[in-house]
Structure formats: structure tokens, C-alpha cells
Design an enzyme around this catalytic site. Structure first.
Site, PDB file in Angstrom:
ATOM      1  NE  ARG A 186     -72.247  -8.415 -16.303  1.00 41.62           N
ATOM      2  CZ  ARG A 186     -72.623  -8.008 -15.083  1.00 41.62           C
ATOM      3  NH1 ARG A 186     -71.710  -7.535 -14.156  1.00 41.62           N
ATOM      4  NH2 ARG A 186     -73.694  -8.020 -14.411  1.00 41.62           N
TER       5      ARG A 186
ATOM      6  CB  CYS B 258     -69.628  -4.370 -16.845  1.00 39.71           C
ATOM      7  SG  CYS B 258     -70.007  -4.898 -18.519  1.00 39.71           S
TER       8      CYS B 258
ATOM      9  CB  VAL C 283     -81.100  -3.698 -23.229  1.00 42.11           C
ATOM     10  CG1 VAL C 283     -80.579  -4.784 -22.367  1.00 42.11           C
ATOM     11  CG2 VAL C 283     -82.152  -4.084 -24.073  1.00 42.11           C
TER      12      VAL C 283
ATOM     13  CE  LYS D 271     -70.675 -13.983 -25.728  1.00 42.77           C
ATOM     14  NZ  LYS D 271     -71.108 -13.624 -24.465  1.00 42.77           N
ATOM     15  CG  ASN D 272     -75.069 -14.714 -25.267  1.00 42.47           C
ATOM     16  OD1 ASN D 272     -73.902 -14.742 -24.752  1.00 42.47           O
ATOM     17  ND2 ASN D 272     -75.406 -13.564 -25.451  1.00 42.47           N
TER      18      ASN D 272
ATOM     19  NE  ARG E 130     -74.079  -7.002 -18.745  1.00 40.43           N
ATOM     20  CZ  ARG E 130     -73.365  -7.423 -19.780  1.00 40.43           C
ATOM     21  NH1 ARG E 130     -72.332  -7.332 -19.937  1.00 40.43           N
ATOM     22  NH2 ARG E 130     -74.084  -8.570 -20.081  1.00 40.43           N
TER      23      ARG E 130
ATOM     24  NE  ARG F 162     -65.782 -11.619 -23.275  1.00 41.87           N
ATOM     25  CZ  ARG F 162     -66.890 -10.897 -22.911  1.00 41.87           C
ATOM     26  NH1 ARG F 162     -66.836  -9.625 -23.017  1.00 41.87           N
ATOM     27  NH2 ARG F 162     -67.825 -11.333 -22.576  1.00 41.87           N
TER      28      ARG F 162
ATOM     29  CG  ASP G 229     -75.729  -8.869 -27.398  1.00 41.86           C
ATOM     30  OD1 ASP G 229     -75.313  -8.070 -26.428  1.00 41.86           O
ATOM     31  OD2 ASP G 229     -75.865 -10.107 -26.992  1.00 41.86           O
TER      32      ASP G 229
HETATM   33  C1  UD1 Z   1     -77.331 -11.173 -21.603  1.00 38.80           C
HETATM   34  C2  UD1 Z   1     -76.289 -11.473 -22.826  1.00 38.80           C
HETATM   35  C3  UD1 Z   1     -75.965 -10.312 -23.494  1.00 38.80           C
HETATM   36  C4  UD1 Z   1     -77.015  -9.356 -23.892  1.00 38.80           C
HETATM   37  C5  UD1 Z   1     -77.832  -9.085 -22.832  1.00 38.80           C
HETATM   38  C6  UD1 Z   1     -79.179  -8.570 -23.029  1.00 38.80           C
HETATM   39  C7  UD1 Z   1     -75.513 -13.927 -21.844  1.00 38.80           C
HETATM   40  C8  UD1 Z   1     -74.303 -14.297 -21.478  1.00 38.80           C
HETATM   41  N1  UD1 Z   1     -75.380 -12.260 -22.115  1.00 38.80           N
HETATM   42  O1  UD1 Z   1     -76.557 -10.579 -20.623  1.00 38.80           O
HETATM   43  O2  UD1 Z   1     -74.956 -10.875 -24.517  1.00 38.80           O
HETATM   44  O3  UD1 Z   1     -76.460  -8.180 -24.296  1.00 38.80           O
HETATM   45  O4  UD1 Z   1     -78.308 -10.421 -22.112  1.00 38.80           O
HETATM   46  O5  UD1 Z   1     -79.693  -9.056 -24.381  1.00 38.80           O
HETATM   47  O6  UD1 Z   1     -76.383 -14.218 -22.259  1.00 38.80           O
HETATM   48  N2  UD1 Z   1     -80.087  -5.991 -14.746  1.00 38.80           N
HETATM   49  C9  UD1 Z   1     -80.349  -5.775 -13.385  1.00 38.80           C
HETATM   50  N3  UD1 Z   1     -80.093  -6.272 -12.361  1.00 38.80           N
HETATM   51  C10 UD1 Z   1     -79.889  -7.712 -12.409  1.00 38.80           C
HETATM   52  C11 UD1 Z   1     -79.811  -8.253 -13.692  1.00 38.80           C
HETATM   53  C12 UD1 Z   1     -79.789  -7.180 -14.973  1.00 38.80           C
HETATM   54  O7  UD1 Z   1     -80.476  -4.409 -13.132  1.00 38.80           O
HETATM   55  O8  UD1 Z   1     -79.621  -8.417 -11.515  1.00 38.80           O
HETATM   56  C13 UD1 Z   1     -80.168  -5.122 -15.836  1.00 38.80           C
HETATM   57  C14 UD1 Z   1     -78.934  -4.870 -16.305  1.00 38.80           C
HETATM   58  O9  UD1 Z   1     -77.838  -3.810 -15.756  1.00 38.80           O
HETATM   59  C15 UD1 Z   1     -79.773  -4.357 -18.027  1.00 38.80           C
HETATM   60  C16 UD1 Z   1     -80.489  -5.405 -18.130  1.00 38.80           C
HETATM   61  O10 UD1 Z   1     -81.085  -5.833 -16.721  1.00 38.80           O
HETATM   62  O11 UD1 Z   1     -79.651  -3.158 -18.057  1.00 38.80           O
HETATM   63  C17 UD1 Z   1     -80.586  -6.464 -19.121  1.00 38.80           C
HETATM   64  O12 UD1 Z   1     -79.557  -7.153 -18.447  1.00 38.80           O
HETATM   65  P1  UD1 Z   1     -79.475  -8.965 -18.667  1.00 38.80           P
HETATM   66  O13 UD1 Z   1     -80.273  -9.347 -19.552  1.00 38.80           O
HETATM   67  O14 UD1 Z   1     -79.247  -9.290 -17.259  1.00 38.80           O
HETATM   68  O15 UD1 Z   1     -77.992  -9.008 -19.246  1.00 38.80           O
HETATM   69  P2  UD1 Z   1     -77.147 -10.372 -19.152  1.00 38.80           P
HETATM   70  O16 UD1 Z   1     -77.950 -11.374 -18.623  1.00 38.80           O
HETATM   71  O17 UD1 Z   1     -75.995  -9.800 -18.181  1.00 38.80           O
END
Ligand code: UD1
Length: 431
Positions: A93, A117, A330, A22-23, A122, A400, A308
Site C-alpha cells: 500500500r 487490505c 488506529v 522499513k517505514n 484503509r 515484508r 504495529d
Molecule cells: C503507516 C505504517 C503502518 C502503521 C500505520 C499506523 C507505513 C508504510 N506504514 O500506515 O505500519 O501501522 O501507519 O501507525 O508507514 N486513513 C483514512 N484515510 C486516509 C488515510 C488513512 O481514513 O486517507 C485512516 C486509516 O484507515 C487508519 C488511520 O487513518 O484507520 C491511520 O492510517 P495511516 O496512518 O494512514 O496508516 P498508513 O500510513 O497506511
């Protein structure tokens, strides 16, 4: 609303084919926005998130065609909108990923802020900061991120991420492919899904080096072309089935999966006492005599233990012999499954970002509620091991991210079935 009914206590025994990730599939189909030619994507999983992504692309004017083997052709030759509406972004998201490609190709984009979320706040601040560094003007008005570039073209620059972000890295990497000059992403995410997206972009004509390391260099080009790409298998789906077999004391063979995607998870399963054997395109797991051993773990960005898979491993520790700590580094607030597991008899204490899990001999079936995608997988696993019947409610979360979960589990002997609102509660048994 559909529910899953599970009668626990049957050790899994069988073979499961792993679906496309999916990702990886989400950013890859969204990358079609970067070109006016067709992108053909294979190994797309049947998931609600993919449907949402295709709906979003359709809303923007992308032509989507699905063939009989579920290969998808996406063609963004003629876009009719540059705006991702709240109704679609709020259910997924990852919709934020359209921002980079739209901005890079058209110099403007509007994407609804994703909002709250279930697994923490997030934010998307790192995405926004990166686009600003590349020369975009970004404002937040009426709940929408509005971004535009004067002169239409983003400029390459060096961006150092404060935190490792998977979709943040993907969004900026896609934007940088069409920027003027070279972009350097430091402290970039190294997840296999980022590498898969880079491979697809390279086929489309992008110049990207270093994907899979913490430093990615992207030399912008004037235009990208169509391409054909097959997405990698889903390592989280695979890890979840391995955990299901381990939890039930059974055996499973997963085909269509590269074990290198699963090293951290396989390492922990082995530490817990499961037997793992690796083939070229398959992984087998069986549980040796006795209970699993509790094992400490901490979630980390790749190649560390994936967030995950945290919920599924809390469940494994909850029924293992001994006690262990599980620390979530994370995401904040990603322990909602703990309360539901406690209702099934698990002994888990939460201390900030750490769960102290003391293994118990048995769990008992209960009515439980899914709160997010991976939490719901953990509850299904709990239902498979619990004595008696478990009803998992709000399984739209599971749809999902898990392709045909009840069919795949039933194929391995699990007594599990989906009931829709009308059928419940008269449907008493799943055997
Ligand atoms: C992606 C995956 C999700 C997985 C996660 C961590 C997809 C579609 N989803 O989510 O399944 O659980 O990676 O491996 O690929 N953060 C900030 N600011 C930002 C962006 C992120 O503070 O602008 C923080 C988030 O709150 C979190 C951390 O960074 O604490 C990691 O988040 P991120 O890697 O961005 O997760 P996703 O990409 O949303």
C-alpha cells in the site's frame, strides 16, 4: 510457500542488531522522485517491501544501484512513466507515496487504488483531498487515481487532517516541497519516520519546519538536489524482539537502537514486570522472577502505543498473570491473530475494538496462518513460548517487514527454521 517451524520453550538469550526502519526507508527512497540528482540511502533493510518499492521506482524509470554494503543510490533523472501499476501497488500500500512526488515534479501521476487490505478498509481519501486542496484535479478511473495540475505546479495551502495519517502526512509533505508558496499540515503525524523523511528532504534542499509536531510548515522551493541519508533504526522490529525476550522469560540486548523511539513500548514492558536498561545506542531487557503481569493498553498515533505492536502485546498478555484489555483505535479489523492464538490455547474475547485477554499458564504449539505483517510476528512469538512445535504458514507477510527474523532469533537460542514447500512436512523437528 515457505513456513517457519518453531520448537517452543527456550528463553531467548543473546544480542540482536536492529535493521533500518522499513517505514522510514520506503518514503525516503521514494523521495528520490523529487529530484533529477542521485539520492544515496544507507541502512536500508533487506525486506520484500523494499524490493517492491525499488521495483516500482525501476518501473517508473529510476536508476537503482546497490553497493556491496547495501547502500542504495536512486537516480530519477530520466523517468519513463508516471504510472504505478496495480500489480505492484496491490502488494504494498505504501506505493501510494509516489503520487505526491510525481505530481509535484511533473504535474501528473497515476497510481492504482490499493484495494482491500487485511487490516481494514484503509482508504486513501485524505491523501486525495490534500492534493485537491493544493490545486490538483483528481479522478478515479478504471481502478486508478489519476491526478494532474494545470500549470504543472501545486499551490501551497493549509490542510487539516481529519485523522492522523502517517503516509498521508508523508505524501503531502513531499508534494509541498516543490509547491508554489507555503503549505501547512495540521493534525500531522508525529511518527519518527515522518521526522526522518523530513530530515532527508531538508538535506535535499527542502524548507520544512515542525516535523515531529502536529503542525508542519513547508515552504516550497523551485528544485531539490541529491543528498546522502541514513535511515533510522526500526522501532517496531526492536519492540518485537523485546517482546520475544519478555514472552520467553529470557534476556536480550538490542544494539543500534535509540531507546527514545521506544518509550511507549518500554513503559508497558516495565509495567508488565520486565527489567529494562538503556544505553546510548542499545537497550537490554531481562525478565525478573515469575510471570509477566497483564497490562491494559490502547493503540494511538505516536507518541502513543503503536498499532504495529498491538499483536505482540496481545500475545504477552495472553501468557501473563491476570487479565487485561487491549484496544485498537488506529485500525478497524486488526485482530486476525486472535483466532490463531485461540487455536494455541489463548483465552481472548473480542468486543468490538477491544480484546479482553485472560492470561493462561501455557500455550500449545499448532499450525497457524499469518494474515498480515505484525500478526505474523505475534504468531512467531507465540511459537517461541508454546509447548511443542508450531508451524507458521504464509510467512511472506513476515518477509515484508522483518530482516532475517529466523537468523536473529536463532542467534539468541530460539529453535526456529524456515522450510520451503518441498521440505515440508517431512522436516519434523527444529531442535
Ligand atoms: C503507516 C505504517 C503502518 C502503521 C500505520 C499506523 C507505513 C508504510 N506504514 O500506515 O505500519 O501501522 O501507519 O501507525 O508507514 N486513513 C483514512 N484515510 C486516509 C488515510 C488513512 O481514513 O486517507 C485512516 C486509516 O484507515 C487508519 C488511520 O487513518 O484507520 C491511520 O492510517 P495511516 O496512518 O494512514 O496508516 P498508513 O500510513 O497506511
Amino acid at each position: 510457500m515457505d513456513k517457519l517451524l518453531i520448537s517452543g520453550g527456550v528463553p531467548l538469550d543473546g544480542e540482536v542488531r536492529i535493521s533500518g526502519a522499513k517505514n522510514a526507508a520506503l518514503p525516503v527512497v521514494i523521495a528520490s522522485l523529487l529530484t533529477d540528482q542521485a539520492l544515496v540511502v544507507h541502512n536500508i533493510p533487506h525486506l520484500q517491501d523494499i524490493t517492491t518499492a525499488l521495483e516500482l521506482l525501476g518501473h517508473l524509470g529510476v536508476r537503482v544501484q546497490v553497493d556491496d554494503r547495501f547502500a542504495i543510490e536512486v537516480n530519477a533523472a530520466q523517468l519513463t512513466s508516471r504510472r504505478a501499476p496495480y500489480e505492484l501497488v496491490r502488494t504494498m500500500r505504501a506505493s501510494i507515496l509516489v503520487l505526491g512526488p510525481l505530481l509535484a515534479r511533473f504535474g501528473e501521476a497515476e497510481v492504482s487504488l490499493p484495494g482491500g487490505c487485511a487490516i481494514g478498509s484503509r482508504p486513501v481519501d485524505l491523501h486525495i483531498k490534500g492534493f485537491e486542496m493544493m490545486g490538483a484535479e483528481v479522478s478515479v478511473e478504471e481502478g486508478y487515481i489519476k491526478a494532474k495540475v494545470n500549470g504543472r505546479r501545486l499551490s501551497g495551502t493549509k490542510i487539516v487532517f481529519d485523522t492522523v495519517t502517517v503516509t498521508g502526512t508523508e505524501n503531502l509533505m513531499m508534494a509541498a516541497t516543490l509547491a508554489r508558496g507555503t503549505t501547512i499540515l495540521e493534525n500531522a503525524a508525529r511518527e519518527p519516520e515522518v521526522v526522518d523523511l523530513a530530515r532527508c528532504l531538508i538535506k535535499m534542499g527542502a524548507r520544512i519546519h515542525g516535523a515531529g509536531t502536529g503542525l508542519i510548515e513547508i515552504e516550497g522551493v523551485d528544485r531539490l538536489t541529491g543528498a546522502e541519508h541514513r535511515v533510522i533504526p526500526d522501532r517496531i522490529e526492536a519492540g518485537t524482539y523485546l517482546a520475544a525476550a519478555a514472552a520467553t522469560g529470557g534476556r536480550i540486548r538490542l544494539c543500534g537502537i535509540d531507546a527514545r523511539l521506544l518509550e511507549a513500548v518500554l513503559g508497558k514492558l516495565t509495567e508488565m514486570g520486565a527489567g529494562v536498561s538503556i544505553e546510548e545506542d542499545a537497550v537490554q531487557l531481562h525478565v525478573k522472577e515469575g510471570r509477566l503481569q497483564a497490562t491494559d493498553l490502547r493503540t494511538q498515533p505516536f507518541p502513543g502505543f503503536p498499532s504495529d505492536m498491538q499483536a505482540q502485546f496481545i500475545l504477552l498478555n495472553a501468557i501473563a498473570s491476570g487479565a487485561a484489555t487491549v484496544t485498537e483505535t488506529v485500525f478497524e479489523n486488526r485482530f486476525m491473530h486472535v483466532q490463531e492464538l485461540q487455536r494455541m490455547g489463548a483465552d481472548i474475547e473480542l468486543r468490538g475494538h477491544t480484546a479482553l485477554v485472560r492470561g493462561v499458564e501455557t500455550l500449545s504449539g499448532a499450525q497457524v496462518m499469518a494474515t498480515d505483517l505484525r500478526a505474523s510476528a505475534c504468531l512467531v512469538l507465540a511459537g517461541l513460548v508454546a509447548e511443542g512445535q508450531t508451524v507458521v504458514d504464509r510467512i511472506y507477510h513476515i518477509d515484508r517487514g522483518y530482516d532475517c527474523i529466523e537468523e536473529k532469533l536463532a542467534q539468541c537460542g530460539a529453535r526456529i527454521r524456515r522450510v520451503s514447500r518441498g521440505q515440508y512436512p517431512h522436516a519434523a523437528s527444529v531442535s
